[in-house]
Design an enzyme around this catalytic site. Structure first.
Site, mmCIF file in Angstrom:
data_model
loop_
_atom_site.group_PDB
_atom_site.id
_atom_site.type_symbol
_atom_site.label_atom_id
_atom_site.label_comp_id
_atom_site.label_asym_id
_atom_site.label_seq_id
_atom_site.Cartn_x
_atom_site.Cartn_y
_atom_site.Cartn_z
ATOM 1 N N THR A 69 36.208 14.274 61.168
ATOM 2 C CA THR A 69 35.925 12.972 60.594
ATOM 3 C C THR A 69 35.487 12.044 61.714
ATOM 4 O OG1 THR A 69 36.754 11.264 59.090
ATOM 5 C CG2 THR A 69 38.358 12.200 60.626
ATOM 6 N N LYS A 73 31.696 13.950 63.623
ATOM 7 C CA LYS A 73 30.888 14.784 62.721
ATOM 8 C C LYS A 73 29.548 15.221 63.332
ATOM 9 C CE LYS A 73 32.538 13.231 58.190
ATOM 10 N NZ LYS A 73 32.128 12.725 56.868
ATOM 11 N N ASN A 94 31.256 18.487 58.623
ATOM 12 C CA ASN A 94 32.604 17.967 58.302
ATOM 13 C C ASN A 94 33.634 19.075 58.165
ATOM 14 O OD1 ASN A 94 32.057 19.063 55.775
ATOM 15 N ND2 ASN A 94 32.975 17.364 54.671
ATOM 16 N N ASP A 109 30.414 17.582 52.094
ATOM 17 C CA ASP A 109 30.398 16.280 51.406
ATOM 18 C C ASP A 109 29.395 16.273 50.240
ATOM 19 O OD1 ASP A 109 32.380 14.990 52.835
ATOM 20 O OD2 ASP A 109 30.991 14.174 54.327
ATOM 21 N N GLY A 134 22.086 3.209 50.086
ATOM 22 C CA GLY A 134 22.651 3.582 51.383
ATOM 23 C C GLY A 134 21.870 4.703 52.033
HETATM 24 P P1 NDP Z 1 27.901 4.954 57.315
HETATM 25 O O1 NDP Z 1 28.477 3.882 58.167
HETATM 26 O O2 NDP Z 1 27.213 6.100 57.940
HETATM 27 O O3 NDP Z 1 26.840 4.273 56.283
HETATM 28 C C1 NDP Z 1 27.168 3.121 55.557
HETATM 29 C C2 NDP Z 1 26.024 2.749 54.628
HETATM 30 O O4 NDP Z 1 26.438 1.623 53.844
HETATM 31 C C3 NDP Z 1 24.733 2.359 55.333
HETATM 32 O O5 NDP Z 1 23.637 2.753 54.570
HETATM 33 C C4 NDP Z 1 24.864 0.828 55.360
HETATM 34 O O6 NDP Z 1 23.606 0.178 55.452
HETATM 35 C C5 NDP Z 1 25.469 0.567 54.017
HETATM 36 N N1 NDP Z 1 26.148 -0.715 53.932
HETATM 37 C C6 NDP Z 1 27.371 -1.035 54.420
HETATM 38 N N2 NDP Z 1 27.668 -2.320 54.137
HETATM 39 C C7 NDP Z 1 26.604 -2.820 53.442
HETATM 40 C C8 NDP Z 1 26.309 -4.090 52.857
HETATM 41 N N3 NDP Z 1 27.178 -5.092 52.917
HETATM 42 N N4 NDP Z 1 25.119 -4.246 52.207
HETATM 43 C C9 NDP Z 1 24.245 -3.215 52.114
HETATM 44 N N5 NDP Z 1 24.473 -1.983 52.664
HETATM 45 C C10 NDP Z 1 25.629 -1.797 53.315
HETATM 46 O O7 NDP Z 1 29.093 5.421 56.390
HETATM 47 P P2 NDP Z 1 29.213 6.814 55.593
HETATM 48 O O8 NDP Z 1 27.908 7.105 54.956
HETATM 49 O O9 NDP Z 1 29.841 7.819 56.445
HETATM 50 O O10 NDP Z 1 30.281 6.420 54.481
HETATM 51 C C11 NDP Z 1 29.924 5.584 53.399
HETATM 52 C C12 NDP Z 1 31.057 5.613 52.390
HETATM 53 O O11 NDP Z 1 31.177 6.933 51.844
HETATM 54 C C13 NDP Z 1 32.422 5.274 52.997
HETATM 55 O O12 NDP Z 1 33.052 4.350 52.157
HETATM 56 C C14 NDP Z 1 33.170 6.602 52.953
HETATM 57 O O13 NDP Z 1 34.550 6.428 52.733
HETATM 58 C C15 NDP Z 1 32.544 7.282 51.756
HETATM 59 N N6 NDP Z 1 32.637 8.735 51.773
HETATM 60 C C16 NDP Z 1 33.225 9.323 50.697
HETATM 61 C C17 NDP Z 1 33.327 10.679 50.641
HETATM 62 C C18 NDP Z 1 33.989 11.306 49.453
HETATM 63 O O14 NDP Z 1 34.222 12.511 49.489
HETATM 64 N N7 NDP Z 1 34.281 10.552 48.408
HETATM 65 C C19 NDP Z 1 32.823 11.553 51.710
HETATM 66 C C20 NDP Z 1 32.183 10.829 52.782
HETATM 67 C C21 NDP Z 1 32.110 9.464 52.804
HETATM 68 P P3 NDP Z 1 22.881 -0.072 56.866
HETATM 69 O O15 NDP Z 1 22.196 1.217 57.233
HETATM 70 O O16 NDP Z 1 21.942 -1.177 56.583
HETATM 71 O O17 NDP Z 1 23.975 -0.445 57.841
#
Ligand code: NDP
Length: 287
Positions: A69, A73, A94, A109, A134
């Site tokens: 995690t 990763k 992962n 994932d 995202g």
């Molecule tokens: P990252 O940090 O890699 O990516 C986050 C994404 O969210 C980016 O695209 C970011 O945009 C966007 N974002 C965050 N805040 C905002 C905002 N206020 N407005 C618009 N866009 C926003 O995180 P991960 O992809 O690793 O994780 C994302 C979510 O997925 C987490 O909550 C995690 O817990 C969840 N997750 C769930 C899993 C499951 O099995 N259920 C497995 C893996 C993850 P920008 O590029 O512009 O910053």
């Protein structure tokens, strides 16, 4: 002949930093108990500079596998013997499984997401138009597995253009899906013909649990499947808005359980007790 006694358990676990709040131990240990397997899941704090040594430890302890995690990763790839083709496309691992002396990197994932679509929403993403909010790690994993599963059109909506365009380019170059990028202008209006909408951002993650992605919720219709990656609490305001418009919804808890179940099966070779795993996490999350 005296009965054979063994006090040696098989070991798996997770490496992360910080890792103390990672709940995976709960569902994996519940699954081991349900199947009466002498396996243990360890939650291990590993600083970024110690990752190489930690992977040596995985080898030295003959661990059967490991989850990675944040922040390991991506960095783990260079320490493995092989990486599955989808995980290599994502550039992130992962789950590591052992095959003889080899450590092989996987990413479960996106596979967990696809399984949730198939089993919980009874939907095949082949030929569909999916909109993903995202472009981070979760979006990459979901987008690539959707494309490999035959999704026809993938629209990536992201705040940061460079990240969104990089994912779109990857999908167009490496898969048969037709991907396009939309810069996130508030509120985002879904294109007509959208079959599946996925929030793959971290919006709604604890402690900011009342936050929801800025989209025009009136553009959600009852024919759509709307999915969230946020596992806790799983009934996010985003999914509640979709439910109110009659859409079928899938929560991030399901995805979390299935990605863990796929890892369990890779490690043990046994069919994962998915319901046991789901119930154990629901109880931990006080749902
Ligand atoms: P990252 O940090 O890699 O990516 C986050 C994404 O969210 C980016 O695209 C970011 O945009 C966007 N974002 C965050 N805040 C905002 C905002 N206020 N407005 C618009 N866009 C926003 O995180 P991960 O992809 O690793 O994780 C994302 C979510 O997925 C987490 O909550 C995690 O817990 C969840 N997750 C769930 C899993 C499951 O099995 N259920 C497995 C893996 C993850 P920008 O590029 O512009 O910053």
């Amino acid at each position: 002949m005296s009965p054979q006694v063994s006090y040696k358990a098989e070991l798996v676990g997770v490496l992360g930093h910080p890792v103390a709040e990672n709940p995976t131990i709960v569902m994996q240990e519940a699954a081991f108990q349900a199947l009466n397997l002498d396996w243990r899941y360890l939650t291990i704090e590993v600083l970024p500079d110690d990752l190489a040594a930690a992977i040596q430890g995985v080898r030295a302890f003959n661990m059967q596998g490991i989850n990675l995690t944040i922040p390991h990763k991506v960095a783990v790839l260079e320490h493995l013997d092989e990486v599955a083709s989808d995980a290599r496309l994502m550039g992130a691992v992962n789950t590591v499984r052992r095959e003889g002396d080899k450590l092989i990197g996987e990413n479960t994932d996106g596979k967990g997401f696809i399984q949730s679509l198939h089993l919980d929403a009874e939907t095949d993403p082949a030929g569909k138009h999916v909109v993903i909010l995202g472009a981070g790690g979760a979006a990459r994993a979901i987008g690539i597995e959707l494309a490999l599963a035959g999704t026809e059109i993938i629209t990536i909506v992201n705040r940061t253009e460079s990240r969104g365009k990089a994912l779109v380019n990857l999908l167009n170059q490496e898969t048969n899906a037709k991907a396009n990028f939309v810069s996130w202008k508030n509120p985002y209006l879904l294109p007509s013909g959208t079959d599946i909408l996925v929030n793959a951002t971290s919006i709604g993650l604890y402690p900011d649990i009342t936050a929801k992605p800025k989209i025009d919720y009136e553009s959600i219709g009852p024919e759509m499947i709307v999915c969230d990656v946020i596992p806790n609490p799983p009934r996010t305001p985003f999914l509640q808005e979709a439910e109110a418009r009659g859409a079928k919804t899938l929560d991030g808890l399901g995805m979390l359980v299935y990605q863990g179940a796929i890892g369990f099966e890779m490690w043990t070779g046994y069919k994962a007790p998915v319901e046991v795993m789901h119930n154990s996490l629901s109880a931990t999350f006080n749902l």
